[in-house]
Design an enzyme around this catalytic site. Structure first.
Site, PDB file in Angstrom:
ATOM      1  N   ASP A  60       0.820  -1.220   0.000  1.00 43.63           N
ATOM      2  CA  ASP A  60       0.000   0.000   0.000  1.00 43.63           C
ATOM      3  C   ASP A  60       0.855   1.272   0.000  1.00 43.63           C
ATOM      4  O   ASP A  60       0.360   2.373   0.241  1.00 43.63           O
ATOM      5  CB  ASP A  60      -1.001  -0.009   1.170  1.00 43.63           C
ATOM      6  N   ASP A 135       4.890   5.204   7.500  1.00 46.47           N
ATOM      7  CA  ASP A 135       4.123   4.509   8.533  1.00 46.47           C
ATOM      8  C   ASP A 135       4.885   4.450   9.857  1.00 46.47           C
ATOM      9  O   ASP A 135       4.695   3.536  10.661  1.00 46.47           O
ATOM     10  CB  ASP A 135       3.780   3.076   8.087  1.00 46.47           C
TER      11      ASP A 135
HETATM   12 ZN   LIG Z   1       3.413  -0.075   6.149  1.00 44.15          ZN
END
Ligand SMILES: [Zn+2]
Length: 260
Positions: A60, A135
């Protein structure tokens, strides 16, 4: 424009960030989870992409690499250690390397901030007071520990927290409301968290992004950057923190959040 960054929503809750050149015509694409919404955005605004930056290898974040690279012949910047996991990587890089793709006219620096994955990249633009944190650091939260340790993640977050308070933070997902609900459970008496939660819910009702944040705001509201605060240490103690040192407190919070 007050910020040189545009956000393209993609997949369910991802953001693809576009960093404009000072003349506004060229853009670097950060973490293209998918190609189609990015291509549409570029075409509608007549923008010329000049590079892809990847913070880490998760699908992603890199899912649109190949298609965009093929369509626009783009260089791809990311961690050398992930050369086998980032599709189309052309510029394998190391901590401290400068990132200066032709046409962007901005000077970036790459930091390795592991924890979410065994290597994870931040793209830092000190002159523009911007950081793309992927992230690792979310608004009021942080990434899960998929490949790294609590110690690595705590070190990476502390490194980001050392940036000037005015630095704008962009991250990979719209998780703000859930993160602030957790932050409030950790610190029920932190008025700024309660206020920001109301604000974030309103933004989401209007389907507007809650990004960017700033390092200063994160230091005041993000429990994972507040592991040295007495109230946070105490809350973590009640959730099984082995000790009151920052890594133990961080590990207890992360574990609590995973089940929140
Ligand atoms: Zn990630």
């Amino acid at each position: 424009m007050d910020t040189p960054v545009a956000l393209v929503p993609a997949l369910r809750d991802n953001y693809v960030a576009l960093l404009h050149s000072p003349n506004g015509r060229n853009v670097a694409i950060i973490d293209p989870s998918e190609a189609d919404p990015v291509k549409r955005f570029l075409e509608e605004r007549d923008l010329q992409p000049v590079a892809i930056f990847n913070t880490h290898h998760h699908p992603d974040h890199v899912g649109g690499n190949r298609e965009l690279q093929k369509a626009y012949d783009l260089p791809v910047y990311g961690a050398a250690e992930d050369r086998d996991r980032i599709p189309g990587l052309t510029h394998p890089m190391y901590d401290g390397d400068r990132v200066t793709p032709p046409g962007l006219d901005r000077v970036g620096i790459l930091w390795d901030i592991p924890g979410h994955t065994r290597t994870h990249t931040a793209f830092l633009f000190p002159e523009d007071e911007l950081v793309f944190a992927g992230d690792t650091l979310f608004v009021a939260g942080c990434g899960r520990l998929f490949e790294g340790s609590a110690e690595q993640m705590e070190t990476s977050l502390s490194r980001l927290a050392g940036l000037p308070d005015s630095t704008q933070v962009y991250c990979g997902h719209e998780y703000t409301v859930k993160n602030l609900e957790f932050a409030l459970a950790v610190e029920p008496d932190n008025g700024e968290i309660a206020e920001k939660l109301q604000w974030a819910r309103e933004k989401r009702r209007k389907e507007e992004p809650t990004l960017p944040s700033t390092i200063g705001a994160e230091k005041r509201t993000n429990p994972f950057l507040r592991v040295r605060e007495p109230a946070v240490r105490e809350a973590a103690g009640g959730r099984g923190a082995a000790d009151s040192d920052p890594v133990s407190v961080f590990a207890a919070l992360r574990d609590w959040k995973d089940r929140f």
